[in-house]
Scaffold this active site. Structure first.
Site, short mmCIF file in Angstrom:
data_model
loop_
_atom_site.label_atom_id
_atom_site.label_comp_id
_atom_site.label_asym_id
_atom_site.label_seq_id
_atom_site.Cartn_x
_atom_site.Cartn_y
_atom_site.Cartn_z
N ASP A 137 -10.36 -3.08 9.01
CA ASP A 137 -9.45 -2.36 8.10
C ASP A 137 -8.80 -1.20 8.85
O ASP A 137 -9.50 -0.31 9.35
CB ASP A 137 -10.26 -1.83 6.91
N HIS A 155 -13.01 -0.36 -1.57
CA HIS A 155 -13.42 0.38 -0.36
C HIS A 155 -13.57 1.84 -0.77
O HIS A 155 -12.58 2.53 -0.96
CB HIS A 155 -12.35 0.18 0.73
N MET A 168 -10.35 7.05 -2.83
CA MET A 168 -10.50 8.26 -2.01
C MET A 168 -10.68 9.47 -2.91
O MET A 168 -9.97 9.60 -3.91
CB MET A 168 -9.26 8.46 -1.14
N HIS A 190 -7.57 -5.36 -1.81
CA HIS A 190 -8.38 -4.24 -1.28
C HIS A 190 -7.93 -2.94 -1.95
O HIS A 190 -6.75 -2.58 -1.89
CB HIS A 190 -8.16 -4.20 0.23
N SER A 232 -4.24 -4.42 1.22
CA SER A 232 -4.56 -3.13 0.60
C SER A 232 -3.34 -2.65 -0.17
O SER A 232 -2.22 -2.67 0.34
CB SER A 232 -4.90 -2.11 1.69
N ASP A 263 -8.42 1.04 -2.14
CA ASP A 263 -8.93 2.18 -1.39
C ASP A 263 -9.16 3.36 -2.32
O ASP A 263 -8.21 4.03 -2.75
CB ASP A 263 -7.92 2.56 -0.30
N MET A 300 -14.11 0.02 10.47
CA MET A 300 -12.80 0.69 10.37
C MET A 300 -12.13 0.68 11.74
O MET A 300 -12.76 1.02 12.75
CB MET A 300 -12.97 2.13 9.91
N MET A 340 -14.15 5.46 -0.24
CA MET A 340 -14.17 6.57 0.71
C MET A 340 -14.46 7.83 -0.09
O MET A 340 -13.58 8.67 -0.34
CB MET A 340 -12.82 6.64 1.44
O1 5RP Z 1 -8.95 2.19 4.25
C1 5RP Z 1 -7.80 2.39 4.51
C2 5RP Z 1 -7.38 3.73 5.04
O2 5RP Z 1 -8.45 4.57 5.04
C3 5RP Z 1 -6.76 1.31 4.26
O3 5RP Z 1 -7.39 0.17 3.72
C4 5RP Z 1 -6.01 0.90 5.49
O4 5RP Z 1 -5.54 1.94 6.23
C5 5RP Z 1 -4.93 -0.11 5.12
O5 5RP Z 1 -3.67 0.30 5.44
P1 5RP Z 1 -2.91 -0.11 6.80
O6 5RP Z 1 -3.03 -1.62 6.94
O7 5RP Z 1 -1.53 0.34 6.54
O8 5RP Z 1 -3.59 0.60 7.92
FE FE2 Z 2 -9.53 0.40 3.18
#
Ligand code: 5RP
Ligand code: FE2
Length: 221
Positions: A174, A65, A36, A32, A9, A34, A136, A67
């Site tokens: 994740d 991903h 948001m 990946h 990510s 993210d 998650m 969100m």
């Molecule tokens: O979806 C996510 C947070 O909502 C990220 O993909 C995820 O947290 C990746 O970061 P880390 O490996 O540092 O947790």
């Molecule tokens: Fe993610």
């Protein structure tokens, strides 16, 4: 179960140099991304225009991903932006079956995510509609959080349901995935591993991708 895939990510990478950051992980299977919106989660990242620019320079395909609220209306923009896989949250989708079918027809892999408190069982019959299920392992919103062990039984139950239905659906985890936690996830039945801070805080991110892959593969055999 599919082969082991590692999906870094970029959430905790340097946003001012995203093109260079993705070039540091040529050994990854996906990048990946993210997305948001500051509504579904209390954090704001980027939208389709930025993702489209990243897709043009990334050495590996993008795994978006989302969100975001109102996934039904917004998800297809990320297929159009060039993502090879698009994940929406079931908590944000009004018609998840229709949305998964639309993503597939538009040419991407369709994936659905579950927050830690969302059970898999009500969605068992949707598995054949999905190319990937994302479980998650932190509350979505931020990178660098601690892995939630309480999600492991759900990973096991999801894998059992996939076996029961005989589907090829990938099982992604994740949140908080690192050298300390990747084995637990692989043993529970995950085959696609997102790792953000573990990869981008490493001196050599591509070597960390290889190390995570080796640990996940060893845990499975
Ligand atoms: O979806 C996510 C947070 O909502 C990220 O993909 C995820 O947290 C990746 O970061 P880390 O490996 O540092 O947790
Ligand atoms: Fe993610």
């Amino acid at each position: 179960m599919g082969h082991i895939q590692i999906t870094p990510s970029i959430l905790n990478s340097d946003f001012a140099r995203l093109g260079e950051e993705v070039a540091r992980i040529p050994g990854a299977d996906w990048v990946h991304v993210d997305v948001m919106d500051n509504h579904f989660v209390p954090n704001l990242t980027f939208g389709p225009a930025m993702v489209e620019a990243l897709a043009r320079v990334s050495p590996v395909p993008l795994d978006a991903h989302l969100m975001i609220e109102d996934a039904d209306r917004n998800a297809l923009a990320y297929v159009e932006a060039g993502c090879g896989s698009v994940t929406f949250h079931v908590e944000a989708a009004k018609a998840p079956v229709r949305l998964a079918r639309e993503i597939r027809s538009a040419g991407a892999r369709a994936s659905m995510a579950l927050k830690p408190a969302t059970p898999i069982e009500p969605y068992e019959d949707l598995l054949p509609e999905l190319d990937m299920l994302l479980i998650m392992t932190v509350e979505p919103g931020f990178g660098g959080q601690k892995f939630l062990d309480l999600c492991l039984p759900k990973i096991r139950r999801a894998r059992a349901l996939m076996d029961k239905h005989g589907v090829e659906t990938w099982l992604q985890v994740d949140g908080g995935v690192s050298l300390e936690t990747v084995e637990r996830c692989a043993e529970a039945g995950a085959d696609v591993f997102v790792a953000g801070s573990a990869v981008y805080s490493a001196q050599d991110p591509d070597a960390m991708v290889a190390a995570l892959r080796a640990k996940a593969e060893a845990a499975r055999s």
